[in-house]
Motif scaffolding. Structure first.
Motif, PDB file in Angstrom:
ATOM      1  N   ARG A 177       7.592   4.553  16.545  1.00 20.23           N
ATOM      2  CA  ARG A 177       8.141   3.385  15.858  1.00 20.23           C
ATOM      3  C   ARG A 177       7.017   2.693  15.093  1.00 20.23           C
ATOM      4  O   ARG A 177       5.939   2.445  15.645  1.00 20.23           O
ATOM      5  CB  ARG A 177       8.733   2.468  16.911  1.00 20.23           C
ATOM      6  CG  ARG A 177       9.260   1.167  16.436  1.00 20.23           C
ATOM      7  CD  ARG A 177       9.834   0.394  17.578  1.00 20.23           C
ATOM      8  NE  ARG A 177       8.732   0.042  18.509  1.00 20.23           N
ATOM      9  CZ  ARG A 177       8.845  -0.799  19.491  1.00 20.23           C
ATOM     10  NH1 ARG A 177       9.989  -1.374  19.739  1.00 20.23           N
ATOM     11  NH2 ARG A 177       7.814  -1.078  20.264  1.00 20.23           N
ATOM     12  N   PRO A 178       7.226   2.334  13.815  1.00 24.81           N
ATOM     13  CA  PRO A 178       6.186   1.609  13.059  1.00 24.81           C
ATOM     14  C   PRO A 178       5.903   0.239  13.680  1.00 24.81           C
ATOM     15  O   PRO A 178       6.781  -0.364  14.295  1.00 24.81           O
ATOM     16  CB  PRO A 178       6.782   1.444  11.664  1.00 24.81           C
ATOM     17  CG  PRO A 178       7.897   2.402  11.575  1.00 24.81           C
ATOM     18  CD  PRO A 178       8.386   2.623  12.975  1.00 24.81           C
ATOM     19  N   LEU A 195       6.354   4.903   6.542  1.00 21.95           N
ATOM     20  CA  LEU A 195       7.763   4.555   6.751  1.00 21.95           C
ATOM     21  C   LEU A 195       8.694   5.729   6.459  1.00 21.95           C
ATOM     22  O   LEU A 195       9.729   5.889   7.103  1.00 21.95           O
ATOM     23  CB  LEU A 195       8.142   3.352   5.888  1.00 21.95           C
ATOM     24  CG  LEU A 195       7.442   2.042   6.243  1.00 21.95           C
ATOM     25  CD1 LEU A 195       7.865   0.946   5.271  1.00 21.95           C
ATOM     26  CD2 LEU A 195       7.731   1.629   7.673  1.00 21.95           C
ATOM     27  N   ALA A 196       8.305   6.568   5.491  1.00 19.74           N
ATOM     28  CA  ALA A 196       9.109   7.742   5.123  1.00 19.74           C
ATOM     29  C   ALA A 196       8.800   8.951   6.007  1.00 19.74           C
ATOM     30  O   ALA A 196       9.453   9.987   5.874  1.00 19.74           O
ATOM     31  CB  ALA A 196       8.861   8.099   3.664  1.00 19.74           C
ATOM     32  N   ARG A 197       7.794   8.812   6.906  1.00 22.32           N
ATOM     33  CA  ARG A 197       7.338   9.929   7.751  1.00 22.32           C
ATOM     34  C   ARG A 197       7.047  11.159   6.903  1.00 22.32           C
ATOM     35  O   ARG A 197       7.489  12.274   7.184  1.00 22.32           O
ATOM     36  CB  ARG A 197       8.348  10.240   8.846  1.00 22.32           C
ATOM     37  CG  ARG A 197       8.493   9.101   9.815  1.00 22.32           C
ATOM     38  CD  ARG A 197       9.343   9.455  10.984  1.00 22.32           C
ATOM     39  NE  ARG A 197       9.350   8.340  11.925  1.00 22.32           N
ATOM     40  CZ  ARG A 197      10.264   8.167  12.838  1.00 22.32           C
ATOM     41  NH1 ARG A 197      11.248   9.015  12.960  1.00 22.32           N
ATOM     42  NH2 ARG A 197      10.197   7.135  13.643  1.00 22.32           N
ATOM     43  N   ASP A 198       6.281  10.946   5.857  1.00 27.25           N
ATOM     44  CA  ASP A 198       5.940  11.964   4.858  1.00 27.25           C
ATOM     45  C   ASP A 198       4.972  13.003   5.433  1.00 27.25           C
ATOM     46  O   ASP A 198       3.802  12.719   5.652  1.00 27.25           O
ATOM     47  CB  ASP A 198       5.315  11.267   3.643  1.00 27.25           C
ATOM     48  CG  ASP A 198       5.024  12.194   2.495  1.00 27.25           C
ATOM     49  OD1 ASP A 198       5.209  13.418   2.636  1.00 27.25           O
ATOM     50  OD2 ASP A 198       4.628  11.678   1.433  1.00 27.25           O
ATOM     51  N   THR A 199       5.452  14.218   5.650  1.00 24.39           N
ATOM     52  CA  THR A 199       4.607  15.272   6.212  1.00 24.39           C
ATOM     53  C   THR A 199       3.520  15.715   5.235  1.00 24.39           C
ATOM     54  O   THR A 199       2.484  16.230   5.662  1.00 24.39           O
ATOM     55  CB  THR A 199       5.442  16.497   6.623  1.00 24.39           C
ATOM     56  OG1 THR A 199       6.172  16.973   5.484  1.00 24.39           O
ATOM     57  CG2 THR A 199       6.411  16.153   7.739  1.00 24.39           C
ATOM     58  N   ASP A 239       0.852  -1.192   0.000  1.00 19.15           N
ATOM     59  CA  ASP A 239       0.000   0.000   0.000  1.00 19.15           C
ATOM     60  C   ASP A 239       0.892   1.248   0.000  1.00 19.15           C
ATOM     61  O   ASP A 239       1.773   1.373   0.849  1.00 19.15           O
ATOM     62  CB  ASP A 239      -0.895  -0.014   1.237  1.00 19.15           C
ATOM     63  CG  ASP A 239      -1.974   1.037   1.200  1.00 19.15           C
ATOM     64  OD1 ASP A 239      -1.669   2.194   0.831  1.00 19.15           O
ATOM     65  OD2 ASP A 239      -3.122   0.718   1.536  1.00 19.15           O
ATOM     66  N   PRO A 240       0.679   2.186  -0.926  1.00 20.24           N
ATOM     67  CA  PRO A 240       1.520   3.389  -0.957  1.00 20.24           C
ATOM     68  C   PRO A 240       1.432   4.217   0.329  1.00 20.24           C
ATOM     69  O   PRO A 240       2.390   4.905   0.687  1.00 20.24           O
ATOM     70  CB  PRO A 240       0.989   4.188  -2.153  1.00 20.24           C
ATOM     71  CG  PRO A 240      -0.263   3.534  -2.576  1.00 20.24           C
ATOM     72  CD  PRO A 240      -0.313   2.165  -1.987  1.00 20.24           C
ATOM     73  N   ARG A 241       0.317   4.106   1.057  1.00 21.71           N
ATOM     74  CA  ARG A 241       0.203   4.837   2.322  1.00 21.71           C
ATOM     75  C   ARG A 241       1.204   4.313   3.346  1.00 21.71           C
ATOM     76  O   ARG A 241       1.757   5.085   4.132  1.00 21.71           O
ATOM     77  CB  ARG A 241      -1.226   4.755   2.863  1.00 21.71           C
ATOM     78  CG  ARG A 241      -2.218   5.509   1.977  1.00 21.71           C
ATOM     79  CD  ARG A 241      -3.620   5.246   2.396  1.00 21.71           C
ATOM     80  NE  ARG A 241      -3.922   3.829   2.157  1.00 21.71           N
ATOM     81  CZ  ARG A 241      -5.103   3.274   2.332  1.00 21.71           C
ATOM     82  NH1 ARG A 241      -6.118   3.995   2.775  1.00 21.71           N
ATOM     83  NH2 ARG A 241      -5.291   2.000   2.075  1.00 21.71           N
ATOM     84  N   TRP A 242       1.458   3.001   3.334  1.00 14.82           N
ATOM     85  CA  TRP A 242       2.436   2.440   4.276  1.00 14.82           C
ATOM     86  C   TRP A 242       3.830   2.972   3.966  1.00 14.82           C
ATOM     87  O   TRP A 242       4.607   3.267   4.869  1.00 14.82           O
ATOM     88  CB  TRP A 242       2.403   0.915   4.241  1.00 14.82           C
ATOM     89  CG  TRP A 242       3.322   0.309   5.253  1.00 14.82           C
ATOM     90  CD1 TRP A 242       4.407  -0.479   5.006  1.00 14.82           C
ATOM     91  CD2 TRP A 242       3.264   0.449   6.684  1.00 14.82           C
ATOM     92  NE1 TRP A 242       5.027  -0.825   6.187  1.00 14.82           N
ATOM     93  CE2 TRP A 242       4.332  -0.270   7.226  1.00 14.82           C
ATOM     94  CE3 TRP A 242       2.403   1.123   7.526  1.00 14.82           C
ATOM     95  CZ2 TRP A 242       4.572  -0.342   8.600  1.00 14.82           C
ATOM     96  CZ3 TRP A 242       2.642   1.047   8.900  1.00 14.82           C
ATOM     97  CH2 TRP A 242       3.709   0.330   9.411  1.00 14.82           C
TER      98      TRP A 242
END
Length: 54
Positions: A52-53, A24-28, A17-20
């Motif tokens: 932590r994921p 993981l990238a902590r995309d703001t 899933d692109p959301r995951w």
């Protein structure tokens, strides 16, 4: 209880899933678009959360 095959399919779906990947990238830039949670702890986070994921 989920069968091993069902559990593996669900895990693969999550990992792809692109959301995951945003989590993981902590995309703001993904903040406000969705939240995620850990079922066993009840913790909810936004994608850039420093926790932590699971």
């Amino acid at each position: 209880m989920l069968s091993s095959k069902t559990k593996d399919a669900a895990e693969e779906k999550t990992l792809n899933d692109p959301r995951w990947q945003q989590v993981l990238a902590r995309d703001t830039q993904a903040d406000g678009q969705f939240y995620y949670s850990v079922k066993t702890t009840g913790v909810y986070c936004h994608p850039s959360c420093g926790a932590r994921p699971a």
